[in-house]
Write a protein that holds these residues in place. Structure first.
Motif, mmCIF file in Angstrom:
data_model
loop_
_atom_site.group_PDB
_atom_site.id
_atom_site.type_symbol
_atom_site.label_atom_id
_atom_site.label_comp_id
_atom_site.label_asym_id
_atom_site.label_seq_id
_atom_site.Cartn_x
_atom_site.Cartn_y
_atom_site.Cartn_z
ATOM 1 N N GLY A 102 0.793 -1.226 0.000
ATOM 2 C CA GLY A 102 0.000 0.000 0.000
ATOM 3 C C GLY A 102 0.822 1.270 0.000
ATOM 4 O O GLY A 102 0.265 2.358 -0.128
ATOM 5 N N TYR A 103 2.139 1.156 0.132
ATOM 6 C CA TYR A 103 2.983 2.345 0.067
ATOM 7 C C TYR A 103 3.182 2.725 -1.391
ATOM 8 O O TYR A 103 3.245 1.865 -2.257
ATOM 9 N N LYS A 104 3.293 4.002 -1.645
ATOM 10 C CA LYS A 104 3.562 4.444 -3.005
ATOM 11 C C LYS A 104 4.979 4.039 -3.385
ATOM 12 O O LYS A 104 5.879 4.026 -2.553
ATOM 13 N N TYR A 105 5.169 3.709 -4.639
ATOM 14 C CA TYR A 105 6.454 3.204 -5.114
ATOM 15 C C TYR A 105 7.383 4.380 -5.426
ATOM 16 O O TYR A 105 7.590 4.765 -6.577
ATOM 17 N N HIS A 106 7.932 4.964 -4.381
ATOM 18 C CA HIS A 106 8.934 6.016 -4.531
ATOM 19 C C HIS A 106 9.662 6.139 -3.211
ATOM 20 O O HIS A 106 9.273 5.535 -2.211
#
Length: 123
Positions: A102-106
């Protein structure tokens, strides 16, 4: 007065959406990431048997000593990615399924993935 019920946050909604599609097996386990404000943790999980095959975190002595306090959290994430790749290759795992939870990929999540790729994992 209206009753208040629990409403999930944006991250938990994204996490459920990702987990619908991502599952790990013994041959290709799930590389699951957890990111707190200070640390980052990663596990290799076989979802069919429900077991953790390997784990690494920025709390481990090997990763914190290598990065040092001045390097920052992103450098620690790269070191954790390389550490989990080393543990995976020692146990004969070359391919994984990446679960960003669920974390943004950055930022730190992307740095951990890049570290795992440079360590030899394929995803």
């Amino acid at each position: 007065m209206a009753s208040r019920r629990f409403e999930p946050g944006r991250r938990s909604i994204r996490h459920r959406r990702v987990r619908k599609r991502v599952a790990g097996t013994a041959a290709r386990p799930r590389l699951s990431v957890f990111r707190s404000n200070k640390q980052i943790y990663v596990q290799l999980i076989d979802d069919l048997s429900g077991k953790t095959l390997a784990a690494a975190s920025s709390v481990d002595a090997g990763t914190t000593g290598a990065t040092g306090a001045s390097d920052g959290k992103t450098a620690a994430a790269v070191a954790v990615g390389e550490a989990i790749a080393k543990k995976a290759t020692e146990s004969g795992i070359k391919q994984v399924v990446f679960d960003r939870a669920g974390y943004k990929y950055h930022g730190r999540v992307k740095a951990l993935a890049d570290g795992a790729r440079s360590g030899g994992l394929d995803f």
